[in-house]
Design a protein around this motif. Structure first.
Motif, short mmCIF file in Angstrom:
data_model
loop_
_atom_site.label_atom_id
_atom_site.label_comp_id
_atom_site.label_asym_id
_atom_site.label_seq_id
_atom_site.Cartn_x
_atom_site.Cartn_y
_atom_site.Cartn_z
N ALA A 111 44.90 28.82 30.80
CA ALA A 111 45.84 29.16 31.98
C ALA A 111 45.98 30.75 32.09
O ALA A 111 46.10 31.30 32.88
N SER A 112 45.93 31.42 30.91
CA SER A 112 46.06 32.52 31.24
C SER A 112 44.74 33.27 31.59
O SER A 112 44.97 34.30 32.57
N ARG A 113 43.87 32.25 31.67
CA ARG A 113 42.21 33.59 32.27
C ARG A 113 42.63 33.51 33.65
O ARG A 113 42.76 34.19 34.36
N GLU A 114 43.65 32.15 34.20
CA GLU A 114 43.61 31.64 35.41
C GLU A 114 44.06 32.58 36.03
O GLU A 114 44.35 33.35 37.16
N SER A 115 45.41 33.05 35.66
CA SER A 115 46.70 33.94 36.14
C SER A 115 45.48 35.26 36.04
O SER A 115 46.77 36.44 36.08
N ASP A 116 44.97 35.43 35.06
CA ASP A 116 44.69 36.89 35.01
C ASP A 116 42.92 37.66 35.28
O ASP A 116 42.36 37.40 35.99
N THR A 117 44.00 37.86 36.57
CA THR A 117 42.53 39.23 38.15
C THR A 117 42.32 40.31 37.62
O THR A 117 41.74 40.78 38.22
N VAL A 118 42.55 41.40 36.69
CA VAL A 118 42.66 42.37 35.83
C VAL A 118 41.24 42.55 36.12
O VAL A 118 40.12 41.75 35.49
N VAL A 119 40.46 43.37 36.55
CA VAL A 119 38.91 43.87 36.49
C VAL A 119 39.56 44.98 35.45
O VAL A 119 40.03 46.14 35.64
N TYR A 120 38.56 44.94 34.35
CA TYR A 120 38.62 45.91 33.77
C TYR A 120 36.52 46.48 33.34
O TYR A 120 35.83 46.67 33.72
N VAL A 121 37.00 48.42 33.09
CA VAL A 121 36.24 48.78 33.47
C VAL A 121 35.88 49.68 31.97
O VAL A 121 37.14 49.46 31.46
N HIS A 163 29.74 33.46 27.62
CA HIS A 163 31.12 33.96 28.27
C HIS A 163 31.27 35.10 28.83
O HIS A 163 32.04 35.47 30.35
N GLY A 164 30.05 36.13 29.37
CA GLY A 164 30.29 36.50 30.27
C GLY A 164 29.76 37.96 30.06
O GLY A 164 30.10 37.75 28.44
N ALA A 165 28.80 38.83 30.05
CA ALA A 165 28.41 40.28 29.66
C ALA A 165 29.15 41.39 29.95
O ALA A 165 29.17 42.22 29.59
N ASP A 166 29.99 41.42 31.78
CA ASP A 166 30.26 42.48 31.94
C ASP A 166 31.81 42.96 30.90
O ASP A 166 32.33 41.77 30.66
N MET A 167 32.10 43.85 31.42
CA MET A 167 33.53 44.35 30.82
C MET A 167 34.40 43.44 30.82
O MET A 167 35.18 42.92 29.66
N THR A 168 34.62 42.95 31.84
CA THR A 168 36.38 42.30 31.93
C THR A 168 35.67 40.78 31.03
O THR A 168 36.71 40.41 30.76
#
Ligand code: HEC
Length: 223
Positions: A111-121, A163-168
């Motif tokens: 649930a937290s993931r879904e609501s978290d649409t922030v992109v991190y740099v 689980h993905g390599a990008d910063m976000t």
């Protein structure tokens, strides 16, 4: 002393005498206010049970769908209903540890993931990377290796990511963790800027190819 003679009480001990001073009104009102506050607090949290106590707030944070069991059945009528600890469970008392372990952490993570649409740099300044390295060596080395080569946790230096390599994605991995897989959620232990720093440090580990790298896990991510 003469101006206070009307307040003088009629007893005396070894020359010590007592004046009958009233308490100042502001003090009295503060005192009455605390009593009123106490009554309101008690009714709100413990009698009609509308307010969430800390344990409930914690469980709700772990699981957004959590509903305080007793609030489904507020005790408006039976004001003197039997008191139970907030950790009371009819099938046997819950210790805080049991309550935490029983918490649907997985649901919380999703649930937290879904609501978290922030992109991190990723941060790139030296101070942040150095800070991140410090946090990494204190908290992450035991599972991901001193150089990120992996161990209990996956290799953070190769091109394979679960689980993905990008910063976000990396920030989300650190922030929420994968409790069921042995990676805890770090957001309770690290502050937001510390998560950003350690995430940025992890970004710098990519492609460093340390000795004894753990075998790849996850999918190949080409950047
Ligand atoms: C107790 C062991 C442990 C500790 C301590 C730990 N991790 Fe992990 N970590 C894991 C495991 C196990 C996984 C794999 C989770 C899975 O299988 O889904 C993982 C996964 C990750 C991932 C995702 C990797 C991928 O392939 O997508 C990142 C990023 C990560 N950890 C960073 C960190 C950071 C940063 C710290 C320190 C703040 C840390 N970890 C501390 C065990 C740990």
């Amino acid at each position: 002393m003469t101006e206070n003679l009307d307040k003088l009480l009629d007893h005396e001990y070894d020359g010590i005498r007592e004046l009958d001073n009233d308490l100042p009104n502001w003090w009295l009102w503060l005192f009455y206010l605390t009593i009123a506050w106490g009554v309101i607090y008690f009714v709100y949290y413990h009698v009609i049970e509308v307010g969430y106590l800390q344990v409930d707030e914690y469980r709700q944070e772990m699981d957004p769908n959590y509903v305080r069991v007793s609030s489904e059945n507020p005790k408006f009528v039976g004001l003197l209903a039997e008191y139970h600890s907030p950790l009371f469970d009819p099938s046997g008392d819950m210790t805080p540890r049991k309550a935490i372990l029983a918490g649907p952490q997985e649901a919380f993570v999703e649930a937290s993931r879904e609501s978290d649409t922030v992109v991190y740099v990723a941060l790139t300044d030296e101070a942040s990377i150095a800070g991140g390295q410090g946090i990494y060596s204190k908290n992450c080395v035991s599972c991901h290796g001193a150089l990120g080569e992996g161990g209990i946790g996956p290799n953070l230096t190769d091109q394979y990511w679960l689980h993905g390599a990008d910063m976000t994605s990396i920030i989300k991995s650190i922030k929420y963790g994968y409790p069921a897989k042995g990676m805890i959620s770090w957001r309770g232990f690290l502050k937001t800027d510390q998560v950003l720093q350690v995430g940025s440090y992890v970004m710098t580990l990519k492609g460093t190819n340390p000795p004894n790298g753990k075998a790849p896990q996850g999918e190949l991510v080409e950047e």
